[in-house]
Design a protein around this motif. Structure first.
Motif, PDB file in Angstrom:
ATOM      1  N   THR A 102      28.564-100.252  42.540  1.00  0.00           N
ATOM      2  CA  THR A 102      29.199 -99.448  43.581  1.00  0.00           C
ATOM      3  C   THR A 102      28.153 -99.044  44.611  1.00  0.00           C
ATOM      4  OG1 THR A 102      28.869 -97.351  42.412  1.00  0.00           O
ATOM      5  CG2 THR A 102      30.932 -98.517  42.000  1.00  0.00           C
ATOM      6  N   ILE A 103      28.585 -99.015  45.870  1.00  0.00           N
ATOM      7  CA  ILE A 103      27.755 -98.567  46.976  1.00  0.00           C
ATOM      8  C   ILE A 103      28.515 -97.441  47.665  1.00  0.00           C
ATOM      9  CG2 ILE A 103      26.696 -99.200  49.170  1.00  0.00           C
ATOM     10  CD1 ILE A 103      26.581-102.088  48.170  1.00  0.00           C
ATOM     11  N   GLY A 104      27.889 -96.293  47.767  1.00  0.00           N
ATOM     12  CA  GLY A 104      28.528 -95.158  48.402  1.00  0.00           C
ATOM     13  C   GLY A 104      28.563 -95.294  49.909  1.00  0.00           C
ATOM     14  N   SER A 105      29.658 -94.843  50.498  1.00  0.00           N
ATOM     15  CA  SER A 105      29.813 -94.850  51.953  1.00  0.00           C
ATOM     16  C   SER A 105      30.411 -93.533  52.413  1.00  0.00           C
ATOM     17  CB  SER A 105      30.715 -96.004  52.386  1.00  0.00           C
ATOM     18  OG  SER A 105      30.937 -95.953  53.779  1.00  0.00           O
ATOM     19  N   ASN A 106      29.953 -93.072  53.563  1.00  0.00           N
ATOM     20  CA  ASN A 106      30.515 -91.870  54.172  1.00  0.00           C
ATOM     21  C   ASN A 106      31.696 -92.176  55.073  1.00  0.00           C
ATOM     22  OD1 ASN A 106      28.784 -89.762  53.090  1.00  0.00           O
ATOM     23  ND2 ASN A 106      27.169 -90.844  54.171  1.00  0.00           N
ATOM     24  N   ASN A 160      39.855 -94.918  50.401  1.00  0.00           N
ATOM     25  CA  ASN A 160      38.479 -94.492  50.157  1.00  0.00           C
ATOM     26  C   ASN A 160      37.673 -95.456  49.290  1.00  0.00           C
ATOM     27  OD1 ASN A 160      38.607 -92.064  51.672  1.00  0.00           O
ATOM     28  ND2 ASN A 160      39.829 -91.178  50.027  1.00  0.00           N
ATOM     29  N   SER A 182      33.862 -93.948  48.730  1.00  0.00           N
ATOM     30  CA  SER A 182      33.436 -92.570  48.938  1.00  0.00           C
ATOM     31  C   SER A 182      33.056 -92.017  47.572  1.00  0.00           C
ATOM     32  CB  SER A 182      34.580 -91.734  49.510  1.00  0.00           C
ATOM     33  OG  SER A 182      34.992 -92.230  50.754  1.00  0.00           O
ATOM     34  N   PRO A 183      31.943 -91.294  47.473  1.00  0.00           N
ATOM     35  CA  PRO A 183      31.546 -90.771  46.172  1.00  0.00           C
ATOM     36  C   PRO A 183      32.659 -89.949  45.512  1.00  0.00           C
ATOM     37  CG  PRO A 183      29.751 -90.543  47.723  1.00  0.00           C
ATOM     38  CD  PRO A 183      30.961 -90.981  48.512  1.00  0.00           C
ATOM     39  N   ALA A 190      27.601 -89.490  50.603  1.00  0.00           N
ATOM     40  CA  ALA A 190      26.877 -90.649  50.075  1.00  0.00           C
ATOM     41  C   ALA A 190      25.459 -90.606  50.628  1.00  0.00           C
ATOM     42  CB  ALA A 190      27.570 -91.941  50.498  1.00  0.00           C
ATOM     43  N   SER A 191      24.483 -90.965  49.809  1.00  0.00           N
ATOM     44  CA  SER A 191      23.090 -90.997  50.257  1.00  0.00           C
ATOM     45  C   SER A 191      22.423 -92.255  49.731  1.00  0.00           C
ATOM     46  CB  SER A 191      22.347 -89.741  49.796  1.00  0.00           C
ATOM     47  OG  SER A 191      22.350 -89.667  48.383  1.00  0.00           O
ATOM     48  N   ASP A 218      25.538 -97.291  56.270  1.00  0.00           N
ATOM     49  CA  ASP A 218      25.137 -96.025  55.664  1.00  0.00           C
ATOM     50  C   ASP A 218      23.661 -95.999  55.290  1.00  0.00           C
ATOM     51  OD1 ASP A 218      27.553 -94.164  55.249  1.00  0.00           O
ATOM     52  OD2 ASP A 218      28.325 -96.115  54.616  1.00  0.00           O
ATOM     53  N   ASN A 221      22.143 -98.242  53.157  1.00  0.00           N
ATOM     54  CA  ASN A 221      21.856 -98.873  51.870  1.00  0.00           C
ATOM     55  C   ASN A 221      21.149-100.206  52.100  1.00  0.00           C
ATOM     56  OD1 ASN A 221      23.325 -97.026  49.982  1.00  0.00           O
ATOM     57  ND2 ASN A 221      25.009 -97.601  51.328  1.00  0.00           N
TER      58      ASN A 221
END
Length: 142
Positions: A21-25, A51, A68-69, A75-76, A130, A132
């Protein structure tokens, strides 16, 4: 780099990961970016939610998720984390890199041989929307 990339492709390799998984804002903004990046690699959108979006091989299941987290926090970017996506050939590395930059990604290393990993390591590095870090790599001979 991890030691595993130094030897190239091994006969009879087995799958190690279920999914990544890759977090996105902003998943809505991330979808066209990942559509463009993953198309040259033969990966398609399997699942699509407001999301989250899941990608994988056309004949497979979603194994790469952009979302989205779950904890509702921003997300960071993880320092030292790189998502490595395998390309079937060197032209796919070039095409994915170009598509990602055209879709707003940032260059972290143009396509080319990186023989310090192994003689056939042809890769490109970039950042998604984001921030990554993503590597697109082909381990096969030209």
């Amino acid at each position: 780099c991890g030691c595993g990339i130094l030897g190239g492709i091994q006969a009879g390799e087995t799958t190690m990961f279920s999914h990544v998984t890759i977090g996105s804002n902003d998943v809505g903004r991330a979808k066209p970016f990942y559509d463009a990046l993953l198309q040259p690699l033969g990966l398609v959108r399997h699942m699509d939610y407001p999301n989250a979006v899941g990608y994988g091989p056309a004949d497979g299941r979603p194994q790469l998720w952009i979302l989205s987290p779950i904890d509702k926090q921003a997300a960071s970017v993880g320092n030292g984390i790189t998502i490595g996506l395998e390309a079937p050939n060197r032209s796919a590395v070039d095409a994915a890199y170009k598509a990602a930059l055209d879709a707003g990604g940032k260059d972290e290393g143009a396509p080319g041989l990186r023989a310090h990993y192994h003689p056939n390591y042809y890769g490109a590095y970039l950042r998604d929307l984001d921030g990554n870090k993503i590597c697109v790599v082909c381990h096969r001979k030209a």
